[in-house]
Design an enzyme around this catalytic site. Structure first.
Site, PDB file in Angstrom:
ATOM      1  CG  ASP A   1      -7.945   0.486   2.659  1.00  0.00           C
ATOM      2  OD1 ASP A   1      -6.872  -0.135   2.661  1.00  0.00           O
ATOM      3  OD2 ASP A   1      -8.175   1.452   1.902  1.00  0.00           O
TER       4      ASP A   1
ATOM      5  CG  ASP B   1      -2.254   0.669   0.953  1.00  0.00           C
ATOM      6  OD1 ASP B   1      -2.598   0.845  -0.235  1.00  0.00           O
ATOM      7  OD2 ASP B   1      -2.955   1.033   1.918  1.00  0.00           O
TER       8      ASP B   1
END
Length: 371
Positions: free
Chosen positions: A265, A186
């Site tokens: 997420d 990420d």
């Protein structure tokens, strides 16, 4: 002082809706995963058994995700119709999976009979299930036609819950490996991809819309009502909330702006929550079986992880507001969820038990690979 004033944007309706929805979905995913596992064990039906990740799979997920990200970055316009069609099918199946327990609960409470109709994929298929399939397909069709953000979120939430229910982590060791790898993934694609690819790959992929195959077909066939079908679609791989929700709008924002949060997420922390929730329930069950062991009044690990998730999510949103730039949510979510669980398990002398995990149920349908 101006920076602190900017943080008041977290109290916007869109921000609050995003935070509350994400926290609720993360917990709902873990709870549904626990119920799904119990149901499979109770019925001895492993035709829909979960995949339990091993070390090599945990390492491959960030690599596969990176390849998918680059594919979407360079070839999205060429494959968007195919991606949309695949997403529509997956969304319908996920929505059916999420709604089935509620339909069964209502049926049992009302004492309504549900006669067997036929067999589908070697499984019994009833009238209520047929009705539920029609509802799920209708919901997906409504999304394809309108592209409404509420339907997008509903389908995205269903995909997240179904994913967490079917893809499991065996222990904290594999969980930590996966989360750390995705942490690096990420951070790289949000902060450093522009240096190598000339654009922020993660942001570009997250914000691009897919071509609507329904609109394309209707246009080629010159079908009536073409103007009612949206030409571009937000795929249900993220939650989206309009900043103008309930009249709230931050300065500098336009009515067409959205707040976004990727499904990953929610799903990745949701896998951690599912793991510790299963551990919590197993500990309670062990204590209830043991006559000489008093029931524990200690706070469950899932609440530490869920609280950490909420704190990490708020921190990620605050960082985005203060920096005026996209933030890798896992940069904040990984330490805020994994950290409290490992620290509390160390204090309770249960870290090794969590680290190694309990032995999974072996069956010929589930994909269980021991580390």
């Amino acid at each position: 002082m101006e920076s602190l004033w900017k943080l008041s944007y977290l109290l916007e309706p869109a921000s609050l809706a995003l935070i509350l929805t994400a926290v609720s979905v993360a917990y709902a995913s873990a709870s549904r995963a626990l119920d799904h596992g119990r149901e499979m064990e109770r019925n001895l039906d492993f035709s829909e058994a979960s995949i339990t990740l091993d070390r090599s799979q945990a390492l491959m997920i960030p690599l596969a995700s990176s390849c998918s990200l680059l594919l979407m970055f360079y070839l999205f316009s060429s494959v968007s119709h195919l991606v949309t069609a695949f997403t529509a099918v997956a969304s319908a199946m996920a929505l059916f999976f999420c709604l089935s327990p509620y339909v069964n609960c209502v049926r049992s409470r009302l004492g309504v009979g549900d006669p067997f109709v036929s067999r589908c994929c070697s499984k019994p298929f009833t009238r209520l299930q047929g009705l539920l399939v029609a509802i799920c397909v209708g919901t997906v069709v409504a999304w394809l036609v309108s592209g409404h953000w509420l339907l997008n979120n509903l389908l995205g939430i269903s995909i997240c819950i179904a994913f967490v229910s079917h893809v499991r982590l065996p222990n904290i060791k594999i969980c930590a490996l996966l989360l750390v790898c995705l942490f690096v993934y990420d951070v790289f694609w949000v902060f450093f991809s522009e240096r190598f690819f000339g654009a922020n790959v993660m942001v570009s992929v997250a914000t691009q819309k897919a071509s609507n195959p329904v609109h394309t077909v209707a246009n080629k066939l010159s079908l009536p009502g073409l103007q009612l079908i949206t030409k571009k679609l937000e795929l249900p791989v993220k939650l989206v909330f309009p900043r103008s929700l309930m009249g709230g709008l931050a300065p500098g924002s336009s009515p067409g702006d959205y707040m976004m949060l990727g499904l990953g997420d929610m799903a990745i922390p949701g896998m951690l929550l599912a793991l510790v929730l299963s551990f919590d329930h197993r500990k309670i069950k062990d204590m209830s079986v043991s006559q000489d062991m008093p029931p524990s009044k200690q706070r469950k690990y899932v609440w530490y992880a869920l609280t950490g998730y909420g704190v990490g999510l708020v921190t990620a949103l605050a960082a985005g507001i203060l920096s005026q730039s996209p933030q890798p949510a896992l940069l904040y979510l990984v330490p805020s969820t994994l950290g409290p669980v490992m620290y509390m398990s160390w204090l309770r002398n249960e870290l090794w038990e969590l680290w190694e995990g309990s032995r999974p149920i072996i069956n010929d349908k589930a994909h269980l690979l021991e580390v």
